[in-house]
Design an enzyme around this catalytic site. Structure first.
Site, PDB file in Angstrom:
ATOM      1  N   GLU A  78       0.831  -1.193   0.000  1.00 40.20           N
ATOM      2  CA  GLU A  78       0.000   0.000   0.000  1.00 40.20           C
ATOM      3  C   GLU A  78       0.872   1.251   0.000  1.00 40.20           C
ATOM      4  O   GLU A  78       1.946   1.281   0.605  1.00 40.20           O
ATOM      5  CB  GLU A  78      -0.926  -0.013   1.231  1.00 40.20           C
ATOM      6  CG  GLU A  78      -2.004  -1.075   1.093  1.00 40.20           C
ATOM      7  CD  GLU A  78      -2.608  -1.498   2.412  1.00 40.20           C
ATOM      8  OE1 GLU A  78      -1.905  -2.111   3.232  1.00 40.20           O
ATOM      9  OE2 GLU A  78      -3.802  -1.207   2.621  1.00 40.20           O
ATOM     10  N   CYS A  91       3.426   8.503   1.148  1.00 41.06           N
ATOM     11  CA  CYS A  91       3.862   7.553   2.172  1.00 41.06           C
ATOM     12  C   CYS A  91       4.080   6.204   1.489  1.00 41.06           C
ATOM     13  O   CYS A  91       3.160   5.641   0.898  1.00 41.06           O
ATOM     14  CB  CYS A  91       2.791   7.442   3.257  1.00 41.06           C
ATOM     15  SG  CYS A  91       3.155   6.211   4.518  1.00 41.06           S
ATOM     16  N   CYS A  98       5.217  -6.866   7.808  1.00 46.23           N
ATOM     17  CA  CYS A  98       6.290  -6.449   8.720  1.00 46.23           C
ATOM     18  C   CYS A  98       6.478  -7.515   9.788  1.00 46.23           C
ATOM     19  O   CYS A  98       5.510  -8.099  10.265  1.00 46.23           O
ATOM     20  CB  CYS A  98       5.931  -5.119   9.377  1.00 46.23           C
ATOM     21  SG  CYS A  98       7.242  -4.469  10.444  1.00 46.23           S
ATOM     22  N   CYS A 102       4.575  -4.929  16.350  1.00 45.11           N
ATOM     23  CA  CYS A 102       4.021  -3.959  17.292  1.00 45.11           C
ATOM     24  C   CYS A 102       2.534  -4.265  17.476  1.00 45.11           C
ATOM     25  O   CYS A 102       1.810  -4.462  16.498  1.00 45.11           O
ATOM     26  CB  CYS A 102       4.211  -2.537  16.761  1.00 45.11           C
ATOM     27  SG  CYS A 102       5.933  -2.176  16.414  1.00 45.11           S
ATOM     28  N   CYS A 105      -0.442  -2.126  15.747  1.00 45.18           N
ATOM     29  CA  CYS A 105      -0.338  -1.831  14.311  1.00 45.18           C
ATOM     30  C   CYS A 105      -0.900  -2.968  13.472  1.00 45.18           C
ATOM     31  O   CYS A 105      -0.485  -4.117  13.630  1.00 45.18           O
ATOM     32  CB  CYS A 105       1.138  -1.596  13.961  1.00 45.18           C
ATOM     33  SG  CYS A 105       1.452  -1.450  12.189  1.00 45.18           S
ATOM     34  N   LEU A 204       8.722   5.954  19.156  1.00 44.20           N
ATOM     35  CA  LEU A 204       9.004   5.805  20.598  1.00 44.20           C
ATOM     36  C   LEU A 204       7.839   5.078  21.278  1.00 44.20           C
ATOM     37  O   LEU A 204       8.006   3.999  21.837  1.00 44.20           O
ATOM     38  CB  LEU A 204       9.243   7.196  21.198  1.00 44.20           C
ATOM     39  CG  LEU A 204       9.635   7.255  22.671  1.00 44.20           C
ATOM     40  CD1 LEU A 204      10.969   6.572  22.904  1.00 44.20           C
ATOM     41  CD2 LEU A 204       9.681   8.714  23.152  1.00 44.20           C
ATOM     42  N   CYS A 321      -1.971   5.914   9.529  1.00 46.38           N
ATOM     43  CA  CYS A 321      -0.852   5.206  10.158  1.00 46.38           C
ATOM     44  C   CYS A 321      -1.357   3.954  10.857  1.00 46.38           C
ATOM     45  O   CYS A 321      -2.309   4.009  11.625  1.00 46.38           O
ATOM     46  CB  CYS A 321      -0.168   6.056  11.224  1.00 46.38           C
ATOM     47  SG  CYS A 321       0.350   7.666  10.670  1.00 46.38           S
TER      48      CYS A 321
HETATM   49  N1  SAH Z   1       7.889   0.467  10.672  1.00 44.30           N
HETATM   50  C1  SAH Z   1       8.273   1.824  10.802  1.00 44.30           C
HETATM   51  C2  SAH Z   1       7.634   2.649   9.726  1.00 44.30           C
HETATM   52  C3  SAH Z   1       6.120   2.668   9.787  1.00 44.30           C
HETATM   53  S1  SAH Z   1       5.706   4.210  10.370  1.00 44.30           S
HETATM   54  C4  SAH Z   1       7.934   2.320  12.190  1.00 44.30           C
HETATM   55  O1  SAH Z   1       7.233   1.628  12.897  1.00 44.30           O
HETATM   56  O2  SAH Z   1       8.426   3.376  12.554  1.00 44.30           O
HETATM   57  C5  SAH Z   1       4.228   3.944  11.053  1.00 44.30           C
HETATM   58  C6  SAH Z   1       4.035   4.875  12.245  1.00 44.30           C
HETATM   59  O3  SAH Z   1       2.693   4.725  12.605  1.00 44.30           O
HETATM   60  C7  SAH Z   1       4.889   4.454  13.440  1.00 44.30           C
HETATM   61  O4  SAH Z   1       5.335   5.559  14.167  1.00 44.30           O
HETATM   62  C8  SAH Z   1       3.907   3.650  14.250  1.00 44.30           C
HETATM   63  O5  SAH Z   1       4.250   3.682  15.624  1.00 44.30           O
HETATM   64  C9  SAH Z   1       2.611   4.350  13.952  1.00 44.30           C
HETATM   65  N2  SAH Z   1       1.427   3.507  14.076  1.00 44.30           N
HETATM   66  C10 SAH Z   1       1.330   2.171  13.935  1.00 44.30           C
HETATM   67  N3  SAH Z   1       0.059   1.772  14.143  1.00 44.30           N
HETATM   68  C11 SAH Z   1      -0.660   2.888  14.436  1.00 44.30           C
HETATM   69  C12 SAH Z   1      -2.038   3.143  14.720  1.00 44.30           C
HETATM   70  N4  SAH Z   1      -2.918   2.165  14.752  1.00 44.30           N
HETATM   71  N5  SAH Z   1      -2.403   4.421  14.948  1.00 44.30           N
HETATM   72  C13 SAH Z   1      -1.518   5.433  14.878  1.00 44.30           C
HETATM   73  N6  SAH Z   1      -0.215   5.261  14.590  1.00 44.30           N
HETATM   74  C14 SAH Z   1       0.206   3.996  14.381  1.00 44.30           C
HETATM   75 FE1  SF4 Z   2       6.160  -2.790  11.631  1.00 42.39          FE
HETATM   76 FE2  SF4 Z   2       3.855  -1.539  12.235  1.00 42.39          FE
HETATM   77 FE3  SF4 Z   2       5.758  -1.837  14.098  1.00 42.39          FE
HETATM   78 FE4  SF4 Z   2       6.167  -0.144  12.078  1.00 42.39          FE
HETATM   79  S1  SF4 Z   2       4.587   0.031  13.650  1.00 42.39           S
HETATM   80  S2  SF4 Z   2       7.626  -1.661  12.894  1.00 42.39           S
HETATM   81  S3  SF4 Z   2       5.100  -1.234  10.405  1.00 42.39           S
HETATM   82  S4  SF4 Z   2       4.633  -3.499  13.086  1.00 42.39           S
END
Ligand code: SAH
Ligand code: SF4
Length: 334
Positions: A78, A91, A98, A102, A105, A204, A321
């Site tokens: 995407e 983006c 991935c 997390c 996510c 963070l 995000c």
């Molecule tokens: N994998 C990398 C790049 C993805 S950026 C990373 O995690 O940094 C995606 C951003 O969206 C990250 O800062 C993550 O913490 C945030 N994110 C993930 N799931 C989210 C959600 N459900 N709502 C808001 N932000 C989210």
């Molecule tokens: Fe992977 Fe989602 Fe964690 Fe970013 S926030 S490292 S995309 S699992």
């Protein structure tokens, strides 16, 4: 192919600066060479399988990636295009799915499908620019914040970045390109030595190790102290700062005490904090209350930390995000 070397530069320029994807239109090449080139090579972009347009103008593309010459399996990823008044932000994904896992996510629920090639990473930008060619603003921002952990696909991500930032190619300003990582320390240390590199953003998302390990298992491998220390050593360019992203999970990490701890963590860094209210998915978390969001931001600001609330765009089409988790049946797009 036995041609003069500058023919290579001409092809490079046609594709990346002029965004021509049909060899027949490479008017700067002699017809005979164009014909030989077309027999030997093809320009292939990711294919738009679906295009979801949000009420706010954001476009979420589901792009099909074919098997490619690299022996990769077909899959989908995407890419999100966000138009603004004077610029657009694109983006892009660095991996399909991935592996970082997390808990908040949706992309994590896919697991890692595969790494993307450098071509597939740049291809997302080319498709998004091409599809919006009639309405482009002078400035393009690129954020490596789609599916995947960019620092776990290091070489292709950096190869793609070099072309995106090349003034003779897509000419994105290094000030307008950001890579976001969950905190892969060896990758951050490696990126510090790159001559051409995007800005650094760190997810963070928590204020203590215990809390962070609960939602980001990667924290057990690279805990907060080590992460902050690596950031302190990171060689920032004069105009640069590190962005810390902090997903606000209602009732979990959004207290004033959390905010004070975050302020202490980043106190000695040239940093900025982006607060991202959690975007819902089918996961056991909650959106934060509006007052909590504002209190969190104010606590940081009062402690001298630059902090901003970032509401994600495109929520109605699952483009925000953490909402990128669509996996089309790979066989149907092969
Ligand atoms: N994998 C990398 C790049 C993805 S950026 C990373 O995690 O940094 C995606 C951003 O969206 C990250 O800062 C993550 O913490 C945030 N994110 C993930 N799931 C989210 C959600 N459900 N709502 C808001 N932000 C989210
Ligand atoms: Fe992977 Fe989602 Fe964690 Fe970013 S926030 S490292 S995309 S699992």
């Amino acid at each position: 192919m036995g041609e003069l070397a500058y023919r290579g530069s001409q092809v490079y320029h046609s594709i990346y600066a002029e965004r021509r994807f049909d060899l027949a239109n490479f008017s700067n090449l002699p017809a005979a060479f164009r014909k030989r080139l077309a027999e030997a090579a093809a320009i292939e972009l990711p294919r738009a399988v679906r295009r979801h347009v949000s009420m706010d103008g954001t476009v979420r593309y589901v792009l099909g990636l074919s098997a490619s010459s690299h022996g990769q399996k077909p899959t989908t990823i995407e890419t999100v295009f966000m138009p603004e008044e004077n610029r657009q932000t694109i983006c892009i994904s660095s991996q399909a799915g991935c592996a970082v896992d997390c808990q908040f996510c949706l992309t994590a629920t896919l697991g890692l499908v595969r790494n993307l090639t450098a071509g597939e990473i740049i291809g997302q930008v080319l498709v998004a620019l091409d599809d919006n060619a009639g309405a482009l603003k002078p400035q393009t921002n690129i954020v490596l914040m789609g599916q995947g952990e960019p620092l776990l696909n290091y070489e292709p991500v950096m190869a793609a970045t070099r072309i995106l930032l090349d003034p003779g190619a897509l000419a994105i300003s290094p000030k307008h390109a950001t890579l976001s990582t969950s905190g892969i320390l060896p990758g951050i240390e490696r990126m510090a030595h790159e001559k051409v590199r995007p800005k650094l953003a760190i997810s963070l998302n928590a204020s203590t190790n215990e809390q962070r390990s609960q939602i980001m298992p990667i924290n057990k491998k690279y805990p907060l102290e080590a992460l902050i220390e690596t950031c302190a050593r990171y060689p920032l360019r004069p105009w640069e700062h590190i962005t810390f992203e902090y997903v606000l999970l209602g009732g979990f990490n959004d207290s004033a005490e959390d905010a004070r701890r975050v302020a202490r963590l980043v106190a000695n860094l040239r940093a900025k904090v982006n607060l991202i209210p959690w975007n819902p998915g089918d996961l056991p978390y909650h959106k934060p209350d509006a007052e909590r969001i504002e209190e969190f931001r104010r606590t940081l600001t009062d402690k001298g930390v630059r902090a901003f609330v970032r509401y994600s765009r495109g929520q109605d089409v699952m483009a925000a995000c953490g909402q990128l988790a669509l996996l089309e049946n790979a066989a149907s797009i092969a």
